[in-house]
Write a protein that holds these residues in place. Structure first.
Motif, PDB file in Angstrom:
ATOM      1  N   ASN A  21       0.860  -1.166   0.000  1.00 35.37           N
ATOM      2  CA  ASN A  21       0.000   0.000   0.000  1.00 35.37           C
ATOM      3  C   ASN A  21       0.903   1.224   0.000  1.00 35.37           C
ATOM      4  O   ASN A  21       1.714   1.408   0.894  1.00 35.37           O
ATOM      5  CB  ASN A  21      -0.905   0.006   1.233  1.00 35.37           C
ATOM      6  N   THR A  22       0.763   2.047  -0.997  1.00 36.41           N
ATOM      7  CA  THR A  22       1.663   3.189  -1.162  1.00 36.41           C
ATOM      8  C   THR A  22       1.018   4.523  -0.800  1.00 36.41           C
ATOM      9  O   THR A  22       1.565   5.565  -1.102  1.00 36.41           O
ATOM     10  CB  THR A  22       2.180   3.266  -2.607  1.00 36.41           C
ATOM     11  N   VAL A  23      -0.138   4.497  -0.149  1.00 34.08           N
ATOM     12  CA  VAL A  23      -0.811   5.750   0.184  1.00 34.08           C
ATOM     13  C   VAL A  23       0.083   6.637   1.042  1.00 34.08           C
ATOM     14  O   VAL A  23       0.188   7.835   0.823  1.00 34.08           O
ATOM     15  CB  VAL A  23      -2.152   5.480   0.901  1.00 34.08           C
ATOM     16  N   ASP A  24       0.772   6.032   2.020  1.00 38.07           N
ATOM     17  CA  ASP A  24       1.633   6.816   2.896  1.00 38.07           C
ATOM     18  C   ASP A  24       3.093   6.797   2.470  1.00 38.07           C
ATOM     19  O   ASP A  24       3.941   7.357   3.140  1.00 38.07           O
ATOM     20  CB  ASP A  24       1.526   6.286   4.340  1.00 38.07           C
ATOM     21  N   ALA A  25       3.388   6.140   1.377  1.00 36.55           N
ATOM     22  CA  ALA A  25       4.766   6.043   0.893  1.00 36.55           C
ATOM     23  C   ALA A  25       4.965   7.025  -0.252  1.00 36.55           C
ATOM     24  O   ALA A  25       4.063   7.758  -0.627  1.00 36.55           O
ATOM     25  CB  ALA A  25       5.052   4.618   0.421  1.00 36.55           C
ATOM     26  N   ALA A  26       6.145   7.010  -0.812  1.00 38.69           N
ATOM     27  CA  ALA A  26       6.425   7.853  -1.981  1.00 38.69           C
ATOM     28  C   ALA A  26       5.460   7.479  -3.099  1.00 38.69           C
ATOM     29  O   ALA A  26       5.133   6.305  -3.280  1.00 38.69           O
ATOM     30  CB  ALA A  26       7.868   7.640  -2.431  1.00 38.69           C
ATOM     31  N   PRO A  27       4.978   8.438  -3.854  1.00 35.75           N
ATOM     32  CA  PRO A  27       4.020   8.122  -4.914  1.00 35.75           C
ATOM     33  C   PRO A  27       4.639   7.245  -5.995  1.00 35.75           C
ATOM     34  O   PRO A  27       5.820   7.321  -6.269  1.00 35.75           O
ATOM     35  CB  PRO A  27       3.639   9.493  -5.476  1.00 35.75           C
ATOM     36  N   THR A  28       3.800   6.407  -6.564  1.00 36.73           N
ATOM     37  CA  THR A  28       4.255   5.556  -7.658  1.00 36.73           C
ATOM     38  C   THR A  28       4.054   6.294  -8.972  1.00 36.73           C
ATOM     39  O   THR A  28       3.399   7.327  -9.025  1.00 36.73           O
ATOM     40  CB  THR A  28       3.459   4.238  -7.695  1.00 36.73           C
ATOM     41  N   VAL A  29       4.586   5.714 -10.036  1.00 36.88           N
ATOM     42  CA  VAL A  29       4.410   6.304 -11.359  1.00 36.88           C
ATOM     43  C   VAL A  29       2.930   6.369 -11.703  1.00 36.88           C
ATOM     44  O   VAL A  29       2.458   7.308 -12.311  1.00 36.88           O
ATOM     45  CB  VAL A  29       5.194   5.489 -12.412  1.00 36.88           C
ATOM     46  N   SER A  30       2.168   5.356 -11.256  1.00 41.12           N
ATOM     47  CA  SER A  30       0.747   5.308 -11.592  1.00 41.12           C
ATOM     48  C   SER A  30      -0.133   6.001 -10.554  1.00 41.12           C
ATOM     49  O   SER A  30      -1.340   5.955 -10.643  1.00 41.12           O
ATOM     50  CB  SER A  30       0.311   3.849 -11.735  1.00 41.12           C
ATOM     51  N   GLY A  31       0.460   6.621  -9.539  1.00 40.46           N
ATOM     52  CA  GLY A  31      -0.312   7.300  -8.506  1.00 40.46           C
ATOM     53  C   GLY A  31      -0.242   6.545  -7.196  1.00 40.46           C
ATOM     54  O   GLY A  31       0.554   5.642  -7.020  1.00 40.46           O
ATOM     55  N   SER A  32      -1.107   6.902  -6.257  1.00 42.17           N
ATOM     56  CA  SER A  32      -1.071   6.242  -4.951  1.00 42.17           C
ATOM     57  C   SER A  32      -2.015   5.050  -4.944  1.00 42.17           C
ATOM     58  O   SER A  32      -2.781   4.829  -5.863  1.00 42.17           O
ATOM     59  CB  SER A  32      -1.435   7.243  -3.864  1.00 42.17           C
ATOM     60  N   GLY A  33      -1.962   4.286  -3.851  1.00 44.00           N
ATOM     61  CA  GLY A  33      -2.783   3.085  -3.730  1.00 44.00           C
ATOM     62  C   GLY A  33      -1.903   1.855  -3.672  1.00 44.00           C
ATOM     63  O   GLY A  33      -0.721   1.939  -3.354  1.00 44.00           O
ATOM     64  N   ASN A  34      -2.487   0.706  -3.965  1.00 47.61           N
ATOM     65  CA  ASN A  34      -1.712  -0.527  -3.945  1.00 47.61           C
ATOM     66  C   ASN A  34      -0.876  -0.656  -5.203  1.00 47.61           C
ATOM     67  O   ASN A  34      -1.330  -0.348  -6.296  1.00 47.61           O
ATOM     68  CB  ASN A  34      -2.625  -1.740  -3.826  1.00 47.61           C
ATOM     69  N   THR A  35       0.332  -1.108  -5.015  1.00 53.17           N
ATOM     70  CA  THR A  35       1.197  -1.387  -6.153  1.00 53.17           C
ATOM     71  C   THR A  35       1.683  -2.819  -6.037  1.00 53.17           C
ATOM     72  O   THR A  35       1.883  -3.328  -4.936  1.00 53.17           O
ATOM     73  CB  THR A  35       2.378  -0.397  -6.224  1.00 53.17           C
ATOM     74  N   HIS A  36       1.818  -3.488  -7.143  1.00 46.41           N
ATOM     75  CA  HIS A  36       2.305  -4.859  -7.176  1.00 46.41           C
ATOM     76  C   HIS A  36       3.684  -4.867  -7.814  1.00 46.41           C
ATOM     77  O   HIS A  36       3.948  -4.099  -8.741  1.00 46.41           O
ATOM     78  CB  HIS A  36       1.338  -5.740  -7.971  1.00 46.41           C
ATOM     79  N   PHE A  37       4.549  -5.747  -7.298  1.00 45.47           N
ATOM     80  CA  PHE A  37       5.916  -5.790  -7.801  1.00 45.47           C
ATOM     81  C   PHE A  37       6.471  -7.199  -7.666  1.00 45.47           C
ATOM     82  O   PHE A  37       5.996  -8.002  -6.872  1.00 45.47           O
ATOM     83  CB  PHE A  37       6.801  -4.784  -7.045  1.00 45.47           C
ATOM     84  N   TRP A  38       7.481  -7.470  -8.466  1.00 46.34           N
ATOM     85  CA  TRP A  38       8.183  -8.743  -8.398  1.00 46.34           C
ATOM     86  C   TRP A  38       9.159  -8.731  -7.227  1.00 46.34           C
ATOM     87  O   TRP A  38       9.719  -7.691  -6.883  1.00 46.34           O
ATOM     88  CB  TRP A  38       8.973  -8.995  -9.681  1.00 46.34           C
ATOM     89  N   ALA A  39       9.372  -9.917  -6.647  1.00 47.80           N
ATOM     90  CA  ALA A  39      10.352 -10.068  -5.569  1.00 47.80           C
ATOM     91  C   ALA A  39      10.907 -11.483  -5.600  1.00 47.80           C
ATOM     92  O   ALA A  39      10.234 -12.422  -6.047  1.00 47.80           O
ATOM     93  CB  ALA A  39       9.710  -9.786  -4.217  1.00 47.80           C
ATOM     94  N   LEU A  40      12.142 -11.632  -5.168  1.00 43.76           N
ATOM     95  CA  LEU A  40      12.725 -12.947  -4.937  1.00 43.76           C
ATOM     96  C   LEU A  40      13.712 -12.825  -3.800  1.00 43.76           C
ATOM     97  O   LEU A  40      14.238 -11.746  -3.527  1.00 43.76           O
ATOM     98  CB  LEU A  40      13.378 -13.531  -6.190  1.00 43.76           C
ATOM     99  N   GLU A  41      13.918 -13.925  -3.112  1.00 45.91           N
ATOM    100  CA  GLU A  41      14.862 -13.947  -2.004  1.00 45.91           C
ATOM    101  C   GLU A  41      15.967 -14.935  -2.328  1.00 45.91           C
ATOM    102  O   GLU A  41      15.717 -16.021  -2.837  1.00 45.91           O
ATOM    103  CB  GLU A  41      14.157 -14.349  -0.709  1.00 45.91           C
TER     104      GLU A  41
END
Length: 154
Positions: free
Chosen positions: A111-131
């Motif tokens: 949830n990016t509402v309180d984080a730095a804005p995304t390219v597409s705006g605020s709200g939920n953002t989905h991203f790839w991750a691996l460990e």
């Protein structure tokens, strides 16, 4: 065969503590490839004449609005690395076989509402991750690895 990654130091103003490839801003009279080779030399001490550039992956724009143009290069041992202690906290390698296996990647949400804005705006953002090896690779770096994996699988 491995993929070389770095973990940025925690005090940097942008992307602190994150896993990334060597890279940075384009300087005047420089193109993206020259930047990649210069930054690799500055950050991890790998001389540009030791890198055989074999291709370029898809460009991407990261959440902080940087445009990233990734290049793929081969580095044949022996070689030595010297990290720039101001910018790089760690240098590590991930086996290419691990990167090629899409099962090792997850899609995560934030949830990016309180984080730095995304390219597409605020709200939920989905991203790839691996460990791997105690390192969390996510966001643009993971997306670049997904792109590499897709290219290698044809």
């Amino acid at each position: 065969v491995t993929v070389l990654l770095t973990r940025r130091t925690d005090h940097l103003s942008v992307h602190a503590g994150q896993v990334s490839f060597p890279g940075g801003r384009i300087e005047p009279n420089e193109d993206a490839l020259s930047t990649a080779l210069r930054e690799t030399e500055e950050e991890i001490g790998l001389a540009r004449d030791h890198v055989e550039v074999i291709g370029r992956l898809d460009s991407t724009t990261v959440r902080s609005r940087f445009d990233v143009t990734p290049y793929v290069g081969l580095v044949t041992p022996p070689f030595s690395l010297t990290r720039n202690e101001h910018e790089v906290a760690a240098i590590f390698e991930v086996p290419l076989t691990f990167v090629r296996d899409k099962a090792n990647f997850q899609v995560r949400a934030r949830n990016t509402v309180d984080a730095a804005p995304t390219v597409s705006g605020s709200g939920n953002t989905h991203f790839w991750a691996l460990e791997y090896g105690g390192h969390l690779v996510w966001g643009a770096t993971a997306s670049i690895l997904v792109n590499l994996s897709e290219v290698l699988r044809g």
